[in-house]
Design an enzyme around this catalytic site. Structure first.
Site, mmCIF file in Angstrom:
data_model
loop_
_atom_site.group_PDB
_atom_site.id
_atom_site.type_symbol
_atom_site.label_atom_id
_atom_site.label_comp_id
_atom_site.label_asym_id
_atom_site.label_seq_id
_atom_site.Cartn_x
_atom_site.Cartn_y
_atom_site.Cartn_z
ATOM 1 N N TYR A 1 -7.046 6.947 -3.191
ATOM 2 C CA TYR A 1 -5.897 6.047 -3.077
ATOM 3 C C TYR A 1 -4.673 6.874 -2.719
ATOM 4 O O TYR A 1 -4.168 7.643 -3.533
ATOM 5 C CB TYR A 1 -5.705 5.307 -4.402
ATOM 6 C CG TYR A 1 -4.590 4.287 -4.447
ATOM 7 C CD1 TYR A 1 -3.938 3.830 -3.297
ATOM 8 C CD2 TYR A 1 -4.197 3.745 -5.671
ATOM 9 C CE1 TYR A 1 -2.931 2.894 -3.364
ATOM 10 C CE2 TYR A 1 -3.180 2.803 -5.753
ATOM 11 C CZ TYR A 1 -2.553 2.383 -4.601
ATOM 12 O OH TYR A 1 -1.546 1.445 -4.672
ATOM 13 N N LYS B 1 -8.143 4.178 0.421
ATOM 14 C CA LYS B 1 -7.140 3.120 0.464
ATOM 15 C C LYS B 1 -5.861 3.755 0.976
ATOM 16 O O LYS B 1 -5.261 4.604 0.321
ATOM 17 C CB LYS B 1 -6.913 2.500 -0.916
ATOM 18 C CG LYS B 1 -5.827 1.425 -0.916
ATOM 19 C CD LYS B 1 -5.559 0.881 -2.311
ATOM 20 C CE LYS B 1 -4.399 -0.114 -2.302
ATOM 21 N NZ LYS B 1 -4.086 -0.624 -3.662
#
Length: 294
Positions: free
Chosen positions: A135, A163
């Site tokens: 992330y 992400k």
């Protein structure tokens, strides 16, 4: 190897009533999402207000979602912290509860360098032995996973996706050049850029707005090859996203989850709710969007 999911994963908001997690509302919200074509559910992330959830609350939220989903879509647990060994412990516990994967934010505050990032993520992945989604959200952490670092990490068999919340397509293109796109997925962390993200080869989105318009947001992915159609379809969604930019996530989206009946409109300090006039502005934008869809 197939990707963890294709299309829309929901960054699930945590419903509160009287400052307690409202598990009845949580179950109803998750069922709503499952009924509306969601491809994955991400729990205990930014939108969930994870920094202000206790470990016990996080585990109970995850267990509730895992039980309700019952393997119909992947359940991904946010377990990353700026403490490698606490992240390992949280990830192992998530695995025991039944998470299909974990999502790991970059370390923050005690910032490291790229070599430290590689060791941090690989140590967790190799210890936990569960699929990992990296992330990258530098606006919150002031730390970036450089494209070269993503490329190196993508060779680890447990690290399966990124992400990308940079909203930077030069970054996206550089990452894409360094990965095997058949085995490593790229998910947007920005609802406002999904059309362009899909057109450039992204595999999906981990979405905030899909908490309240899951089917409409999945449609954008399903019709991604039809550029004219999704560009026009996205225009009213953009207007709703503008209303949801009145404050930091998840403060505005929880106006709408409460509007739909999933808990009261509450956030935990240090977050504070929108002013009443702003709440009405968000609700009005949502009502106008839904009316336009009918």
């Amino acid at each position: 190897m197939t990707h963890m999911f294709e299309g829309v994963g929901v960054a699930l908001a945590t419903p509160f009533t009287n400052n307690e997690v409202d598990f009845n509302a949580l179950e109803r919200h998750v069922q709503f999402l499952l009924n509306n074509n969601i491809q994955a559910i991400i729990v205990n992330g930014t939108t969930a207000e994870s920094p202000t959830l206790s470990d016990e609350e996080k585990e109970k939220v995850l267990a509730t979602v895992v039980k309700l989903v019952n393997h119909s879509v992947p359940v991904i647990a946010g377990t990353g912290t700026n403490n490698t060994y606490k992240s390992i412990q949280a990830s192992i516990r998530a695995k025991e509860i039944g998470a299909d994967a974990v999502m790991l934010i970059t370390p923050y505050y005690n910032k490291t360098n790229q070599r430290g990032l590689i060791q941090h993520f690989e140590t967790i992945a190799n210890e936990v032995k569960l699929p990992v989604i990296l992330y990258n959200v530098p606006s919150r952490t002031n730390m970036t996973i450089e494209p070269e670092t993503v490329g190196i990490l993508s060779h680890n068999p447990y690290i399966v996706a990124l992400k990308d919340a940079t909203n930077d397509f030069d970054y996206f293109d550089q990452v894409k050049q360094r990965i095997n796109t058949n085995e490593f997925a790229l998910y947007s962390g920005n609802d406002d850029n999904v059309v362009k993200f899909y057109q450039r080869g992204g595999n999906g989105v981990i979405s905030v707005i899909a908490n309240v318009i899951p089917q409409e947001f999945q449609y954008l992915y399903d019709q991604r090859q039809n550029e004219t159609d999704i560009t026009n379809y996205f225009k009213p969604i953009e207007k709703l996203l503008e209303a949801l930019s009145l404050d930091v996530n998840p403060i505005p989206i929880k106006v709408l989850t409460a509007y739909l009946g999933y808990g009261h409109y509450e956030v935990r300090l240090p977050l504070v709710p929108l002013e009443e006039a702003q709440c009405k502005q968000v609700e009005r934008a949502f009502e106008q969007f839904k009316a336009g869809e009918q």
